[in-house]
Design an enzyme around this catalytic site. Structure first.
Site, short mmCIF file in Angstrom:
data_model
loop_
_atom_site.label_atom_id
_atom_site.label_comp_id
_atom_site.label_asym_id
_atom_site.label_seq_id
_atom_site.Cartn_x
_atom_site.Cartn_y
_atom_site.Cartn_z
N SER A 275 0.84 -1.21 0.00
CA SER A 275 0.00 0.00 0.00
C SER A 275 0.87 1.25 0.00
O SER A 275 1.98 1.25 0.53
CB SER A 275 -0.89 0.03 1.24
N ASP A 276 0.35 2.32 -0.58
CA ASP A 276 0.96 3.62 -0.34
C ASP A 276 0.81 3.93 1.15
O ASP A 276 0.06 3.26 1.87
CB ASP A 276 0.31 4.71 -1.21
N TYR A 277 1.52 4.95 1.62
CA TYR A 277 1.62 5.18 3.06
C TYR A 277 0.30 5.67 3.64
O TYR A 277 -0.10 6.82 3.43
CB TYR A 277 2.77 6.13 3.33
#
Ligand code: BGC
Length: 889
Positions: A275-277
């Site tokens: 996932s992106d942050y």
């Protein structure tokens, strides 16, 4: 005669007519193999070993592998500047994995790495060979500084011309993006580092990026945003990062249509999805999953949708109890772990691992080849330099021009290395010289006069304008030591150099600012060694100026001359009004804080412009540098150059007819002065070697080899997202969770040049445009069908007097019997040739069947359209020199 033509396209071949040397051969749809790949990544996975390891892992070990830090994951016990960390399983010989940003170089706060030119500059090179070499630098540097996974390349399509991250991606055309990312991915991974293609999908703007719901139809999604992702997967990319926005109602990291149906089932992806942050949303954060109510259910929903590993979120640990209580099958956790281990195995990371126990084996980390990497950075910056206008041969600079040259603008004396946010890389700072310094050293004997024109540094705000609370007017600001409460009055806030405040200190300054004349003031807080912030309020409490040197979007991309991070805020101030000022300065734990409160008054701003115009008037030629500041975290407010730069250029152009504008921008800008200047050179954000590269191009030591990977509009109103809040930036939707907006990609496939062609709008500079210092002529076009696509051949001749580079482009018109509207013309192939005067290249390009196809929503497949198609060849999407028709389908 030696052949100097170079093949730069993976899809074509170039034959020098004179030398009759075949320089390379054509490739397949996703690009052919370039140079022989080193042994990693491997073509196959040791499935038995992976399964045995999964079987041997405890549930806690598995969940730890799915939970990256930062976030709920295990912190890195031996931090090495990584952006992210996932623990291994030491008892089984499974190593920990370290992850690093990003697309423009390896971002590492502890160890210097190469700051490459921005990806948009590489895209402008239209060179798959340079894309591969760019990737090799990323991979080599990442491996050298102890990283295993690179968060890049980024291939979100440029849809919103003012989007903050446009500099990080590869332009507005799916084919250009696809060919480049194919080569770049192979380059990264050839170094044994896993490439992460990001951000799947539709992370096309920064405005409300965590909560904008992109409504996009299936055809548009497949034809515009997704091709480059698929190309990277076909090239073997090991990982995919899911994006922040919602796509058709679900956050991308919870979106089974994207992460499973398309990524795994349509494309056959076998790597892992991270996932992106903070993009793995949970119930508490108001994620719109399908009615999940407990954190564990939401996490299970995401795992089942296809997310394997989360970063900066707190979800996956919550599935543990549900798995133990048999509410969720363990197999969904096993499946995610298997994706990660399989990829690690492909990249040799499991070579020492064993289900029966084994020590972790460290992999070799060859050091950074600083000079070789710098060479690539400089070559790309030059090859990506786009000469947009050159009237009267004002460029390259030589003779009389060099003897009398005025160089103007802040980015001529301070190198603008790269864009902002997670892609920001400091580079080898000792190597970084400004274009002005490079011109002075490369053109010895030149007469160069410098004028800043637009002063970003300013000077400390004068004591007379500052008043401490309850104190005498003009005495300064009240300083408070936050720890002790001790106070004193400072006539100015300028604690720099040896006056820096001690490590660990926390300080505030308060009082009022009263300006002598009404007008537009630039108020700046500047700092180093900690975090500095400024807030200025009108008497009614309204914030009129604010700035901060910290955070992703904090501070300018251009440091002050004395190396401080500079945060500017422009405010319209009224004489005599007492504006409240609060400044904070927090030193680092181990670093003293330098801090300054500076300004540029309206009078000084005008005086700077006047001085620049005077310098231009005295000189034979004026070169004025202009910039914008693309950054993650915010979109640009408009397509205009920020601040008073347009006024500066107008003044310089009025003073000198031989005015050259050099742009350091990440994406399109408006040029209201374009008719009054002689030349425009787009250098993008040129990386750590950008000063030398800029001088090379201005002096004609390098041909400006780049072409535009994005359209430059003549007016803001011309773009495909103008005039419609539904298209950009999105609108609130009744009934949607608070903060959520919806955005409709109702322009469909008409993005970038496809839009301008369809609407009959003339852009300022079209997609594919760019001049060389020499001229090229085109002849002998032939096109025939081949493998469902086309084989297109033609000749390009250097008909000028200098050696130079050309990027011939093939555009294919919509087949006449297409059952759906297709683009008037679409890029079908490109090459990059470097020719001596009089030399001719025979160029043969393969146009993939995709270019003649549309995505059939009914069949969920690409379908080749039929009829006749116009095939055009030329030097840009609007400079088409040859044309023929061909029967297709
Ligand atoms: C960005 C990603 C980046 C990540 C880690 C996020 O804000 O969107 O592109 O890789 O941060 O720095």
């Amino acid at each position: 005669m030696t052949g100097i033509g170079r093949l730069r396209s993976l899809r074509g071949r170039v034959l020098l007519a004179a030398a009759t040397v075949l320089l390379a051969v054509s490739g397949g749809a996703a690009g052919a193999t370039g140079a022989a790949l080193p042994p990693l990544p491997r073509a196959s996975i040791d499935v038995a070993r992976v399964n045995a390891l999964v079987h041997a892992m405890t549930l806690d070990e598995e969940i730890a592998m799915l939970t990256g830090s930062p976030g709920a994951g295990v912190p890195d016990p031996t931090p090495n500047g990584a952006t992210g960390f996932v623990p291994g399983v030491p008892r089984l010989g499974i190593p920990a994995i370290r992850f690093t940003d990003g697309p423009a170089g390896v971002r590492n706060p502890l160890t210097p790495t190469t700051a490459l030119p921005a990806p948009v500059s590489m895209a402008a090179s239209f060179s798959t060979e340079l894309a591969r070499r760019y990737g090799v630098v990323l991979g080599r540097d990442a491996r050298a500084v102890g990283q295993d996974v690179l968060f890049g390349p980024m291939v979100n399509l440029v849809r919103v011309p003012q989007a903050g991250r446009n500099f990080e991606t590869l332009g507005e055309d799916p084919l250009l993006q696809s060919d480049l990312v194919t080569a770049e991915t192979r380059g990264v991974q050839s170094q044994g580092v896993i490439a992460t293609i990001k951000h799947l999908a539709e992370n096309n703007q920064e405005t409300n990026r965590m909560n904008v719901d992109v409504e996009v139809d299936d055809r548009t999604l497949h034809e515009m945003e997704l091709p480059a992702f698929q190309a990277a997967i076909d090239a073997g990319a090991g990982a995919v990062m899911c994006a922040y926005p919602l796509v058709n109602g679900l956050h991308a990291c919870s979106n089974g249509a994207l992460l499973t149906d398309i990524l795994r089932e349509q494309w056959g992806f076998t790597g892992w999805v991270l996932s992106d942050y903070g993009a793995a949303r949970n119930v508490a954060s108001g994620d719109v999953t399908s009615g999940q109510t407990t954190p564990g259910q939401a996490a299970a929903f995401q795992l089942q949708a296809g997310l394997d590993e989360e970063f900066a979120s707190n979800n996956f640990a919550t599935v543990r109890a549900d798995v133990v209580n048999r509410l969720i099958p363990r197999s969904i956790v096993d499946g995610a772990v298997r994706h990660i281990l399989s990829t690690m195995d492909r990249f040799g990371l499991l070579d020492g691992a064993s289900p029966s126990g084994a020590p972790v084996v460290s992999r070799p980390r060859p050091p950074i080849d600083v000079d070789a990497d710098a060479g690539v950075a400089r070559t790309v910056a030059e090859a990506g330099a786009v000469l947009l206008k050159d009237e009267g041969g004002v460029l390259p600079l030589s003779g009389a021009s060099l003897r009398s040259l005025a160089v103007i603008g802040p980015t001529s004396r301070q190198l603008l290395v790269g864009g902002g946010g997670s892609a920001r890389v400091a580079g080898f700072t000792a190597r970084e010289i400004s274009p002005l310094a490079a011109l002075r050293s490369e053109a010895s004997g030149a007469g160069i006069d410098f004028a800043v024109g637009d002063d970003l540094d300013g000077v400390p705000v004068t004591r007379g304008a500052l008043t401490p609370p309850g104190g005498a007017a003009g005495a300064g600001l009240l300083r408070t030591d936050v720890a002790t409460g001790a106070t004193t009055v400072d006539p100015q806030v300028d604690f720099t150099g040896s006056a820096a405040l001690p490590a660990g200190s926390r300080t505030t300054w308060t009082g009022t600012l009263t300006v002598p004349t009404s007008g537009a003031y630039d108020l700046k807080v500047q700092g180093a060694g900690g975090a500095a912030s400024l807030t200025v309020r009108a008497p009614d409490g309204t914030v009129v100026a604010s700035g901060s040197t910290g955070g992703f979007a904090g501070g300018s991309l251009i440091p002050t001359i004395d190396g401080l991070t500079n945060s500017n805020s422009s405010a319209q101030l009224t004489a005599g009004v007492a504006y409240g000022v609060v400044i904070t300065g927090n030193a680092g734990a181990l670093t003293p804080l330098q801090i300054r409160f500076a300004w540029v008054t309206p009078e000084v701003r005008q005086a700077n412009i006047d001085q620049a115009a005077a310098a231009a008037r005295r000189a034979r030629t004026a070169v004025v540098f202009a910039y914008d500041e693309g950054t993650e975290g915010r979109d640009r407010a408009s397509l205009s150059l920020p601040g008073s730069q347009d006024a500066l250029i107008e003044a310089v152009a009025a003073a000198n007819p031989h005015t050259v504008v050099v742009l350091d921008t990440g994406d399109p800008v408006l040029m209201p002065w374009v008719d009054r200047v002689a030349a425009v050179l787009e250098m993008w954000y040129p990386g750590q070697e950008g000063g030398a590269a800029t001088a090379d191009v201005l002096l004609g030591r390098a041909d400006p080899g780049g072409r535009l990977p994005v359209t430059f509009p003549a007016s803001e109103a011309d773009t495909q997202v103008a005039g419609s809040a539904e298209r950009y930036p999105g609108v609130p939707l009744a009934g949607a969770p608070a903060g959520q907006t919806v955005e409709q990609y109702s322009e469909g496939i008409l993005v970038g040049y496809r839009w301008y062609d369809h609407q009959g709008i003339t852009p300022l500079f079209p997609f594919g445009a760019g001049l060389s210092y020499t001229r090229f002529s085109y002849s002998s076009l032939r096109a025939r069908t081949e493998d469902g696509g086309l084989e297109v051949s033609f000749r390009v001749r250097n008909s000028g007097w200098r050696t130079g580079s050309e990027v011939p482009q093939v555009y294919v018109g919509a087949p006449s019997s297409a059952p759906v509207p297709m683009a008037d013309r679409a890029l079908g192939g490109f090459a990059r040739v470097t020719l001596r005067p009089g030399e001719t290249a025979e160029v043969t390009l393969h146009v993939d069947s995709r270019v003649l196809s549309y995505w059939s929503v009914d069949r969920q497949a690409w379908v080749i359209a039929s009829g006749t198609s116009v095939v055009q060849v030329g030097a840009s999407s609007r400079d088409l020199r040859l044309s023929t028709t061909v029967a297709v389908g």
